[in-house]
Design a protein around this motif. Structure first.
Motif, PDB file in Angstrom:
ATOM      1  N   GLY A  38     -18.893 -20.620  34.287  1.00 50.30           N
ATOM      2  CA  GLY A  38     -19.608 -21.428  33.315  1.00 50.30           C
ATOM      3  C   GLY A  38     -18.734 -22.274  32.415  1.00 50.30           C
ATOM      4  O   GLY A  38     -19.236 -22.903  31.475  1.00 50.30           O
ATOM      5  N   THR A  39     -17.441 -22.311  32.691  1.00 54.21           N
ATOM      6  CA  THR A  39     -16.518 -23.143  31.918  1.00 54.21           C
ATOM      7  C   THR A  39     -15.991 -24.257  32.796  1.00 54.21           C
ATOM      8  O   THR A  39     -15.601 -24.019  33.948  1.00 54.21           O
ATOM      9  CB  THR A  39     -15.335 -22.315  31.386  1.00 54.21           C
ATOM     10  N   ALA A  40     -15.988 -25.466  32.264  1.00 56.25           N
ATOM     11  CA  ALA A  40     -15.432 -26.607  32.990  1.00 56.25           C
ATOM     12  C   ALA A  40     -13.989 -26.824  32.536  1.00 56.25           C
ATOM     13  O   ALA A  40     -13.736 -27.053  31.341  1.00 56.25           O
ATOM     14  CB  ALA A  40     -16.256 -27.858  32.730  1.00 56.25           C
ATOM     15  N   PHE A  41     -13.049 -26.718  33.470  1.00 53.58           N
ATOM     16  CA  PHE A  41     -11.640 -27.001  33.200  1.00 53.58           C
ATOM     17  C   PHE A  41     -11.314 -28.379  33.775  1.00 53.58           C
ATOM     18  O   PHE A  41     -11.775 -28.727  34.866  1.00 53.58           O
ATOM     19  CB  PHE A  41     -10.743 -25.947  33.834  1.00 53.58           C
ATOM     20  N   VAL A  42     -10.513 -29.154  33.048  1.00 56.26           N
ATOM     21  CA  VAL A  42     -10.240 -30.535  33.450  1.00 56.26           C
ATOM     22  C   VAL A  42      -8.747 -30.822  33.376  1.00 56.26           C
ATOM     23  O   VAL A  42      -8.104 -30.587  32.337  1.00 56.26           O
ATOM     24  CB  VAL A  42     -10.995 -31.537  32.548  1.00 56.26           C
ATOM     25  N   THR A  43      -8.184 -31.344  34.462  1.00 51.19           N
ATOM     26  CA  THR A  43      -6.792 -31.770  34.480  1.00 51.19           C
ATOM     27  C   THR A  43      -6.694 -33.254  34.133  1.00 51.19           C
ATOM     28  O   THR A  43      -7.619 -34.035  34.391  1.00 51.19           O
ATOM     29  CB  THR A  43      -6.145 -31.525  35.852  1.00 51.19           C
ATOM     30  N   THR A  44      -5.550 -33.628  33.554  1.00 52.52           N
ATOM     31  CA  THR A  44      -5.338 -35.009  33.129  1.00 52.52           C
ATOM     32  C   THR A  44      -3.904 -35.437  33.477  1.00 52.52           C
ATOM     33  O   THR A  44      -3.111 -34.640  33.965  1.00 52.52           O
ATOM     34  CB  THR A  44      -5.584 -35.175  31.615  1.00 52.52           C
ATOM     35  N   ALA A  45      -3.580 -36.706  33.197  1.00 56.17           N
ATOM     36  CA  ALA A  45      -2.285 -37.240  33.627  1.00 56.17           C
ATOM     37  C   ALA A  45      -1.697 -38.207  32.600  1.00 56.17           C
ATOM     38  O   ALA A  45      -2.420 -38.921  31.897  1.00 56.17           O
ATOM     39  CB  ALA A  45      -2.432 -37.947  34.964  1.00 56.17           C
ATOM     40  N   ARG A  46      -0.365 -38.237  32.572  1.00 57.73           N
ATOM     41  CA  ARG A  46       0.378 -39.212  31.760  1.00 57.73           C
ATOM     42  C   ARG A  46       0.829 -40.404  32.607  1.00 57.73           C
ATOM     43  O   ARG A  46       1.310 -41.400  32.064  1.00 57.73           O
ATOM     44  CB  ARG A  46       1.607 -38.537  31.150  1.00 57.73           C
ATOM     45  N   LYS A  47       0.688 -40.295  33.913  1.00 59.39           N
ATOM     46  CA  LYS A  47       1.160 -41.329  34.837  1.00 59.39           C
ATOM     47  C   LYS A  47       0.574 -42.697  34.472  1.00 59.39           C
ATOM     48  O   LYS A  47      -0.617 -42.842  34.238  1.00 59.39           O
ATOM     49  CB  LYS A  47       0.764 -40.964  36.266  1.00 59.39           C
ATOM     50  N   GLY A  48       1.451 -43.704  34.423  1.00 57.08           N
ATOM     51  CA  GLY A  48       1.018 -45.067  34.164  1.00 57.08           C
ATOM     52  C   GLY A  48       0.853 -45.431  32.708  1.00 57.08           C
ATOM     53  O   GLY A  48       0.523 -46.587  32.388  1.00 57.08           O
ATOM     54  N   GLY A  86       1.737 -31.347  29.478  1.00 59.15           N
ATOM     55  CA  GLY A  86       2.289 -32.689  29.575  1.00 59.15           C
ATOM     56  C   GLY A  86       2.506 -33.130  31.009  1.00 59.15           C
ATOM     57  O   GLY A  86       3.528 -33.737  31.339  1.00 59.15           O
ATOM     58  N   ALA A  87       1.541 -32.856  31.862  1.00 59.89           N
ATOM     59  CA  ALA A  87       1.692 -33.169  33.280  1.00 59.89           C
ATOM     60  C   ALA A  87       1.783 -34.675  33.517  1.00 59.89           C
ATOM     61  O   ALA A  87       1.021 -35.453  32.942  1.00 59.89           O
ATOM     62  CB  ALA A  87       0.517 -32.599  34.067  1.00 59.89           C
ATOM     63  N   THR A  88       2.697 -35.058  34.369  1.00 60.89           N
ATOM     64  CA  THR A  88       2.754 -36.465  34.770  1.00 60.89           C
ATOM     65  C   THR A  88       1.501 -36.816  35.566  1.00 60.89           C
ATOM     66  O   THR A  88       0.879 -37.853  35.329  1.00 60.89           O
ATOM     67  CB  THR A  88       4.005 -36.728  35.620  1.00 60.89           C
ATOM     68  N   LEU A  89       1.140 -35.945  36.490  1.00 57.68           N
ATOM     69  CA  LEU A  89      -0.079 -36.152  37.276  1.00 57.68           C
ATOM     70  C   LEU A  89      -0.725 -34.790  37.544  1.00 57.68           C
ATOM     71  O   LEU A  89      -0.589 -34.216  38.621  1.00 57.68           O
ATOM     72  CB  LEU A  89       0.237 -36.888  38.579  1.00 57.68           C
TER      73      LEU A  89
END
Length: 296
Positions: free
Chosen positions: A246-256, A10-13
């Motif tokens: 060989g694995t793509a990891f992706v970060t995301t955000a709740r900001k806004g 649940g990262a803000t950013l």
């Protein structure tokens, strides 16, 4: 290429994902919650550390520690005891700026950008820490710097002007100085904003799209060849990890995101992974051993 959530944070950013081979783990940060995260995909174990200020990234160093980019400048970070020690402030006269994104090239040079924390003023610059000194890389200032990414041969740098929706391609000379920047990719107005970027083993560029619901892959000529959609709008950055990268990891955000938006995308801010069909390249390790600036 169907992303799955691998860690609920649940990262803000959420930002700055990087695979640290010596640790066999993915490291990333939550800028707005002042948190550093470590995720072991083999065991699904997760750890977190509190930072003393907004933290844009952490990267490994040749002495076995890590270097972190905080709002107050570069810090030496020791996961063993959670300590952050001030190392260098590149912009002491710009207290409203913060460090935002970074990478280490194959020669151990650290490239990092700054940005206006209010996201209004054109005060963000790109810096290079190498050969014992930290220097302005010489690119035009922007509001929000992102990327940067450097090719495996350390001869090409990609630099993102997020609000301008442009990713620039810049030649890197042997001494680390930069040549003339050329427009590599322009993101159309309704597709979100280009965020962090990374290169794969085919020298193709992947970029997260903040407000764009996914990541894109561009070939070396800047042509769009792949789009991977995620179930969240604010996609920040991709990193290749795992034993074979060989694995793509992706970060995301709740900001806004308001309450209605969060209700529609409850996984916003979490960490995702998918099979990209291509491997990444090993990340560099920052050599800060002969830095002349000392502790500031």
């Amino acid at each position: 290429m169907v992303p799955e959530r691998v860690l609920s944070v649940g990262a803000t950013l959420g930002e700055g994902p990087v695979w640290v081979a010596r640790d066999a783990a993915l490291w990333f940060v939550d800028i707005k919650q002042n948190r550093v995260h470590r995720f072991d995909p083999a065991t699904r174990a997760a750890q977190a550390w509190d930072a003393p200020d907004q933290v844009g990234w952490v990267l490994p160093t040749t002495d076995g520690a890590m270097i972190a980019g905080l709002k107050t400048g570069l810090h030496r970070f020791l996961p063993a005891d959670g300590s952050f020690t001030p190392f260098h402030d590149p912009e002491p006269a710009l207290p409203d700026n913060r460090l935002n994104d970074a990478t280490v090239d194959a020669r151990g040079r650290l490239w990092f950008g700054t940005m206006d924390d209010r996201e209004t003023d054109t005060t963000g610059r790109l810096y290079r820490l190498a050969d014992g000194r930290c220097a302005d890389a010489g690119l035009d200032p922007v509001v929000i710097t992102n990327g940067p990414a450097v090719s495996a041969d350390a001869r090409t740098l990609y630099h993102t002007d997020t609000l301008g929706r442009v990713i620039w391609r810049v030649p890197v000379n042997d001494d680390g100085s930069l040549g003339r920047a050329e427009r590599h990719v322009t993101i159309e107005d309704d597709a979100g904003y280009p965020d962090g970027c990374v290169l794969d083993a085919d020298d193709c560029l992947w970029t997260g799209l903040f407000g764009g619901w996914g990541v894109r892959r561009y070939d070396p000529a800047g042509r769009l060849i792949t789009t991977v959609r995620l179930p969240v709008a604010n996609v920040t950055k991709l990193a290749f990890g795992g034993p074979d990268l060989g694995t793509a990891f992706v970060t995301t955000a709740r900001k806004g995101l308001d309450a209605a938006a969060l209700a529609g995308q409850p996984l916003a801010g979490d960490l995702f992974a998918f099979d990209p069909g291509v491997a990444g390249v090993p990340g560099g390790i920052a050599d800060i051993s002969n830095f002349e600036g000392g502790v500031e």
